[in-house]
Design an enzyme around this catalytic site. Structure first.
Site, PDB file in Angstrom:
ATOM      1  N   TYR A  32       0.935  -1.147   0.160  1.00 27.94           N
ATOM      2  CA  TYR A  32      -0.002   0.088  -0.015  1.00 27.94           C
ATOM      3  C   TYR A  32       0.753   1.274   0.059  1.00 27.94           C
ATOM      4  O   TYR A  32       2.162   1.178   0.186  1.00 27.94           O
ATOM      5  CB  TYR A  32      -0.858   0.224   1.375  1.00 27.94           C
ATOM      6  CG  TYR A  32      -0.185   0.448   2.664  1.00 27.94           C
ATOM      7  CD1 TYR A  32       0.452  -0.540   3.359  1.00 27.94           C
ATOM      8  CD2 TYR A  32      -0.512   1.661   3.148  1.00 27.94           C
ATOM      9  CE1 TYR A  32       1.087  -0.247   4.260  1.00 27.94           C
ATOM     10  CE2 TYR A  32       0.173   1.792   4.428  1.00 27.94           C
ATOM     11  CZ  TYR A  32       0.908   0.851   4.970  1.00 27.94           C
ATOM     12  OH  TYR A  32       1.568   1.167   6.238  1.00 27.94           O
ATOM     13  N   LYS A 148       6.308  -1.856   1.786  1.00 24.62           N
ATOM     14  CA  LYS A 148       5.199  -1.326   2.322  1.00 24.62           C
ATOM     15  C   LYS A 148       3.956  -2.253   2.418  1.00 24.62           C
ATOM     16  O   LYS A 148       3.097  -2.044   1.677  1.00 24.62           O
ATOM     17  CB  LYS A 148       5.032   0.200   1.616  1.00 24.62           C
ATOM     18  CG  LYS A 148       4.157   1.057   2.796  1.00 24.62           C
ATOM     19  CD  LYS A 148       4.316   2.575   2.331  1.00 24.62           C
ATOM     20  CE  LYS A 148       3.186   3.284   3.166  1.00 24.62           C
ATOM     21  NZ  LYS A 148       3.334   3.162   4.802  1.00 24.62           N
ATOM     22  N   GLU A 180      12.957   2.694  13.433  1.00 23.81           N
ATOM     23  CA  GLU A 180      12.069   3.671  13.075  1.00 23.81           C
ATOM     24  C   GLU A 180      10.793   3.778  14.041  1.00 23.81           C
ATOM     25  O   GLU A 180      10.928   2.911  14.938  1.00 23.81           O
ATOM     26  CB  GLU A 180      11.360   3.396  11.776  1.00 23.81           C
ATOM     27  CG  GLU A 180      10.728   2.083  11.549  1.00 23.81           C
ATOM     28  CD  GLU A 180      10.471   1.890   9.998  1.00 23.81           C
ATOM     29  OE1 GLU A 180       9.981   2.856   9.298  1.00 23.81           O
ATOM     30  OE2 GLU A 180      10.309   0.593   9.553  1.00 23.81           O
ATOM     31  N   LEU A 204      11.233   1.446   6.593  1.00 26.44           N
ATOM     32  CA  LEU A 204      10.583   1.887   5.303  1.00 26.44           C
ATOM     33  C   LEU A 204      11.292   3.047   4.935  1.00 26.44           C
ATOM     34  O   LEU A 204      11.728   4.144   5.756  1.00 26.44           O
ATOM     35  CB  LEU A 204       8.840   2.221   5.673  1.00 26.44           C
ATOM     36  CG  LEU A 204       8.297   2.860   4.478  1.00 26.44           C
ATOM     37  CD1 LEU A 204       7.776   1.227   3.546  1.00 26.44           C
ATOM     38  CD2 LEU A 204       7.070   3.286   4.711  1.00 26.44           C
TER      39      LEU A 204
HETATM   40  N1  PDD Z   1       2.977   5.205   7.427  1.00 27.50           N
HETATM   41  N2  PDD Z   1       7.775   3.749   8.664  1.00 27.50           N
HETATM   42  C1  PDD Z   1       6.640   3.089   8.551  1.00 27.50           C
HETATM   43  C2  PDD Z   1       6.558   1.845   9.440  1.00 27.50           C
HETATM   44  C3  PDD Z   1       5.336   3.814   8.203  1.00 27.50           C
HETATM   45  O1  PDD Z   1       4.269   2.857   8.270  1.00 27.50           O
HETATM   46  C4  PDD Z   1       5.291   5.122   7.641  1.00 27.50           C
HETATM   47  C5  PDD Z   1       4.090   5.561   7.220  1.00 27.50           C
HETATM   48  C6  PDD Z   1       6.539   5.844   7.630  1.00 27.50           C
HETATM   49  C7  PDD Z   1       6.568   6.976   6.782  1.00 27.50           C
HETATM   50  O2  PDD Z   1       6.678   7.055   5.612  1.00 27.50           O
HETATM   51  P1  PDD Z   1       6.237   8.342   4.888  1.00 27.50           P
HETATM   52  O3  PDD Z   1       6.930   9.563   5.271  1.00 27.50           O
HETATM   53  O4  PDD Z   1       6.381   7.959   3.365  1.00 27.50           O
HETATM   54  O5  PDD Z   1       4.667   8.445   5.184  1.00 27.50           O
HETATM   55  C8  PDD Z   1       7.767   4.966   8.266  1.00 27.50           C
HETATM   56  C9  PDD Z   1       1.867   5.477   6.887  1.00 27.50           C
HETATM   57  C10 PDD Z   1       1.333   6.978   6.951  1.00 27.50           C
HETATM   58  C11 PDD Z   1       0.494   4.579   7.462  1.00 27.50           C
HETATM   59  O6  PDD Z   1       0.808   3.406   7.473  1.00 27.50           O
HETATM   60  O7  PDD Z   1      -0.525   5.143   7.420  1.00 27.50           O
END
Ligand code: PDD
Length: 288
Positions: A32, A148, A180, A204
């Site tokens: 996703y 993801k 993270e 991620l």
């Molecule tokens: N999640 N690390 C993880 C495990 C995440 O699920 C996310 C974001 C990020 C940050 O990535 P980005 O800057 O591209 O949003 C890092 C999204 C927002 C979610 O699962 O809703």
């Protein structure tokens, strides 16, 4: 009424349904993206579509749409949900589709493609002023965290542990190294230097993370991508969490101990202002 996209159709959310045999439902077999949309402008679409491609490659699933088809379809979802001109958060997912339950991939795959939009809820000023609370947690996830994946059970469990401890996020520790957050990337600031762990299979590659590094480089701010130990995290002057939906959050309490002086720090304030400046350009169509 929320309009979603499902396998070629735009439907009211309550009319959209998938097979109970969908491998996304049965195995969590899918990937996703979450893409912010500010004033009708999609945030870093190219980078999100590239990460989607990387995630699909990572699970050996063919991309069902070309980049221009993705762009067209996502823009249509934005348009159909643009009642009050609010900023939107676009969620899209691709699964390996419906097939007789078998761990092995089906011979013929018909991917399920789903896109929805929600109104973007900005982080409250009160929260930004105070900062957020985080706990540390053993990183219990698999070893392909650069993908993801929709299989987010470890992430949801760790977020829930954080919530029950009165915290907003769990910061993850894999063998003494900080990876993270459960749904965010992490930065620390030490002696005015902005530090985040390097990209690898343990985290991620966040789009927000990359933009912050870009802004730091363009602004001549000291920064680096290097491993962060638990001790360094505990000794940081500032800790930030970043994600598309939460942007940059200052952590002011970690495991019951104040971070720095217990208030959002000056480097965070400076970076947030630069980030908001970038968003302003994006809204006027001068950035991506
Ligand atoms: N999640 N690390 C993880 C495990 C995440 O699920 C996310 C974001 C990020 C940050 O990535 P980005 O800057 O591209 O949003 C890092 C999204 C927002 C979610 O699962 O809703």
């Amino acid at each position: 009424m929320s309009i979603v996209y499902l396998n070629g159709n735009y439907l009211a959310e309550e009319d959209a349904s998938i097979s109970v045999l969908d491998r996304g439902f049965i195995f969590g077999d899918g990937v996703y993206e979450v893409i912010p949309c500010y004033g009708g402008h999609l945030f870093r679409l190219e980078q999100h579509l590239q990460r989607l491609q990387n995630s699909l490659d990572g699970i050996r699933l063919e991309n069902p749409l070309t980049d221009s088809q993705w762009q067209e379809t996502i823009k249509e979802v934005v348009k159909r949900n643009n009642d009050d001109n609010a900023d939107q958060s676009i969620y899209l997912q691709v699964t390996r589709g419906a097939a007789k339950r078998d761990h092995v991939f089906p011979d013929k795959v018909s991917q399920t493609v789903f896109i929805m939009s929600s109104v973007m809820q900005p982080v409250s000023d009160a929260k930004l002023k105070k900062g957020v609370v985080a706990i540390t947690h053993d990183d219990i996830r698999w070893r392909y965290c650069h993908i993801k994946s929709i299989a987010l059970l470890p992430n949801t469990l760790m977020r829930q542990v954080a919530r029950e401890a009165g915290a907003d996020e769990a910061i993850l520790n894999r063998d003494g190294k900080i990876t993270e957050g459960a749904a965010s990337n992490i930065f620390i600031v030490k002696d005015k230097k902005i530090i985040t762990p390097p990209k690898n299979e343990c985290l991620l590659p966040g789009i927000t993370r990359d933009l912050i590094l870009e802004i730091a480089a363009d602004s001549g701010l000291a920064h680096s991508e290097e491993e962060i130990s638990l001790a360094q995290l505990q000794d940081a002057d500032e800790i930030w969490l970043t994600s598309s939906t939460k942007e940059i959050l200052p952590v002011t309490q970690l495991d019951d101990v104040a971070v720095g002086n217990g208030k959002p720090g000056p480097c965070w304030q400076d970076m947030l202002a630069r980030y908001q400046e970038h968003k302003k350009l994006l809204r006027s169509g001068d950035a991506h």
